[in-house]
Design an enzyme around this catalytic site. Structure first.
Site, mmCIF file in Angstrom:
data_model
loop_
_atom_site.group_PDB
_atom_site.id
_atom_site.type_symbol
_atom_site.label_atom_id
_atom_site.label_comp_id
_atom_site.label_asym_id
_atom_site.label_seq_id
_atom_site.Cartn_x
_atom_site.Cartn_y
_atom_site.Cartn_z
ATOM 1 N N THR A 74 0.840 -1.208 0.000
ATOM 2 C CA THR A 74 0.000 0.000 0.000
ATOM 3 C C THR A 74 0.871 1.252 0.000
ATOM 4 O OG1 THR A 74 -1.759 -1.172 1.159
ATOM 5 C CG2 THR A 74 -1.783 1.234 1.303
ATOM 6 N N ASN A 155 -5.397 -9.164 -8.150
ATOM 7 C CA ASN A 155 -5.546 -9.876 -6.890
ATOM 8 C C ASN A 155 -6.871 -10.607 -6.767
ATOM 9 O OD1 ASN A 155 -6.037 -6.942 -6.856
ATOM 10 N ND2 ASN A 155 -7.042 -7.355 -4.909
ATOM 11 N N GLN A 183 0.954 -9.028 -6.326
ATOM 12 C CA GLN A 183 0.485 -10.417 -6.463
ATOM 13 C C GLN A 183 1.439 -11.263 -7.304
ATOM 14 O OE1 GLN A 183 -2.062 -12.103 -5.052
ATOM 15 N NE2 GLN A 183 -2.798 -10.350 -3.881
ATOM 16 N N SER A 203 5.287 -6.640 -1.942
ATOM 17 C CA SER A 203 4.925 -6.783 -0.537
ATOM 18 C C SER A 203 5.288 -8.187 -0.071
ATOM 19 C CB SER A 203 3.425 -6.547 -0.373
ATOM 20 O OG SER A 203 3.046 -6.780 0.954
ATOM 21 N N CYS A 329 -9.477 -6.954 1.334
ATOM 22 C CA CYS A 329 -9.599 -5.563 1.772
ATOM 23 C C CYS A 329 -11.042 -5.077 1.689
ATOM 24 C CB CYS A 329 -8.723 -4.668 0.916
ATOM 25 S SG CYS A 329 -7.076 -5.328 0.722
HETATM 26 N N1 PLP Z 1 -1.676 -4.361 -4.355
HETATM 27 C C1 PLP Z 1 -2.210 -5.575 -4.550
HETATM 28 C C2 PLP Z 1 -2.431 -6.071 -5.941
HETATM 29 C C3 PLP Z 1 -2.560 -6.371 -3.462
HETATM 30 O O1 PLP Z 1 -3.107 -7.561 -3.662
HETATM 31 C C4 PLP Z 1 -2.348 -5.859 -2.156
HETATM 32 C C5 PLP Z 1 -2.767 -6.636 -0.962
HETATM 33 O O2 PLP Z 1 -3.757 -7.321 -0.973
HETATM 34 C C6 PLP Z 1 -1.760 -4.591 -2.015
HETATM 35 C C7 PLP Z 1 -1.441 -3.870 -3.135
HETATM 36 C C8 PLP Z 1 -1.485 -4.011 -0.660
HETATM 37 O O3 PLP Z 1 -0.354 -4.625 -0.075
HETATM 38 P P1 PLP Z 1 -0.115 -4.559 1.498
HETATM 39 O O4 PLP Z 1 -1.069 -5.552 2.107
HETATM 40 O O5 PLP Z 1 1.311 -4.982 1.672
HETATM 41 O O6 PLP Z 1 -0.325 -3.175 1.936
#
Ligand code: PLP
Length: 390
Positions: A74, A155, A183, A203, A329
């Protein structure tokens, strides 16, 4: 595992690999020095941090100083999008951003935030298989376009996007290119030159690393205004004492994932085939969402007619099976998935969808059990709905 016997939500997060925990442990105990301190304990921690940065740079085929550690995907997405946008605003050139309608909220909400400040954003739509066509991106480019942000893999329905082609288009037009590869980490090739990207988010918790740590790859000369003020860490690019143990864990996790990648991907593709064939073959009124081939090896996203995804999730949970009905999320929100809606699915199809994402702990027996439980639950739920309607 607590009360979950079959974990099918690896797109939400993955468990920490034992080898990763082992690599992290010294940095959570004895090696506690601040990497910015000049005495021996600090230097020791700094050495571990530098090694991790070097290993990650190797995987990304970039230079160590092009990696900026963040608190996760994020933050990396926010930094990329807002950082490039504010840099251009400061210089009074370039006001237009291109992204897609199926991005993670970390990208979409960053773009929407910038719209409040007068930036223009084009949200390119996917085709019915969930793919962003490079021509659609090319068509959206304007003289004032300064950033293209398209995710590497989705995702929710796993579609793998043609990033190298889109990156090439961006380069030809002199536009900065970001990809959210959260992902894709550990599963797809992360060579930033082959992908032609200037910025890339990762991540650790998506590839058996710890939560709360990630990185943004930033190609040299990329126009970006750094967002976090404070100390001189990360080459003055992202202030704050580094999450040393997390970073060590992330580098070990990526190293492990890449070492066994081809074999694990083949195993997951076979399990995915078994799960898709089982569900489409045995349950009527089903539809696979997302491209059948250009999708992550572990992703299955299916819509079931005349049942609610949320009800199915509760049924699965009662049988010790963990899955998701969209992205984690958005769980708890009543909004239908923006990703499946963008594919042109009807609201009932969106609401009747399940995301099952496979991983290291899953085997054929677990897949077969999941198919049995889903078939039985769906037949029962449809019968109950029909009886109530009579
Ligand atoms: N981008 C994608 C495609 C994701 O799937 C996610 C998490 O689900 C994120 C960003 C956010 O990552 P983080 O959980 O490390 O903040």
């Amino acid at each position: 595992m607590a009360s979950t016997d079959i974990y099918l939500d690896h797109a939400a997060t993955t468990p920490l690999a034992p080898d990763v925990l082992e690599a992290m442990t010294p940095y959570l105990t004895d090696r506690f020095g601040n990497p910015s301190s000049i005495y021996a304990a600090g230097r020791e921690t700094r050495a571990g941090l530098d090694r991790a940065r070097g290993m990650l740079a190797n995987s990304l085929n970039c230079q160590a100083r092009e990696i900026v550690f963040t608190s996760g995907g994020t933050e990396a997405d926010n930094l990329a999008i807002k950082g490039v946008a504010w840099h251009h605003r400061l210089r009074g050139v370039g006001n237009h951003i291109i992204t897609s309608a199926i991005e993670h909220h970390a990208v979409l909400h960053s773009a929407q935030f910038l719209e409040q400040f007068g930036f223009d954003v084009t949200y390119v739509k996917p085709d019915h298989d969930g793919l962003i066509q490079p021509e659609a991106v090319a068509d959206a480019i304007r003289p004032d376009t300064m950033l293209i942000s398209i995710m590497y893999a989705n995702n929710e329905m796993g579609a793998i996007q043609p990033i190298a082609e889109i990156g090439k288009i961006a380069r030809e037009h002199g536009v900065t290119m970001h990809t959210d590869a959260v992902q894709a980490g550990g599963t797809l090739d992360l060579d930033v030159d082959a992908l032609s990207v200037d910025l890339m988010s990762l991540s650790a918790h998506k590839f058996y690393g710890p939560k709360g740590v990630g990185l943004l790859y930033v190609r040299r000369q990329t126009p970006i205004l750094w967002q976090q003020s404070g100390g001189a860490q990360e080459n003055n690019h992202r202030a704050g004492t580094e999450n040393v143990a997390g970073i060590i864990g992330m580098s070990r996790a990526l190293e492990l994932a890449e070492a066994g990648r081809d074999e694990e991907n083949q195993r997951l593709i076979a399990l995915r085939r078994r799960l898709i064939d089982g569900l489409l073959g045995r349950v009527s009124g089903t539809r696979l969402n997302g491209h059948p081939e250009h999708r992550l090896p572990n992703n299955v996203n299916i819509s079931f007619e005349d049942v609610e995804g949320e009800t199915l999730l509760l049924n699965l949970d009662m049988h010790g099976i963990a899955a998701s009905s969209g992205s984690a999320c958005t769980t708890g929100s009543t909004e239908p998935s923006h990703v499946l809606s963008a594919l042109g699915l009807k609201k009932t199809q969106v609401n009747g969808s399940l995301r099952l994402t496979l991983g290291k702990s899953n085997d054929e027996a677990q897949v077969d059990r999941t198919i049995d439980v889903l078939e039985e639950s769906i037949i029962r739920l449809r019968r109950m709905a029909a009886a109530t309607a009579d």
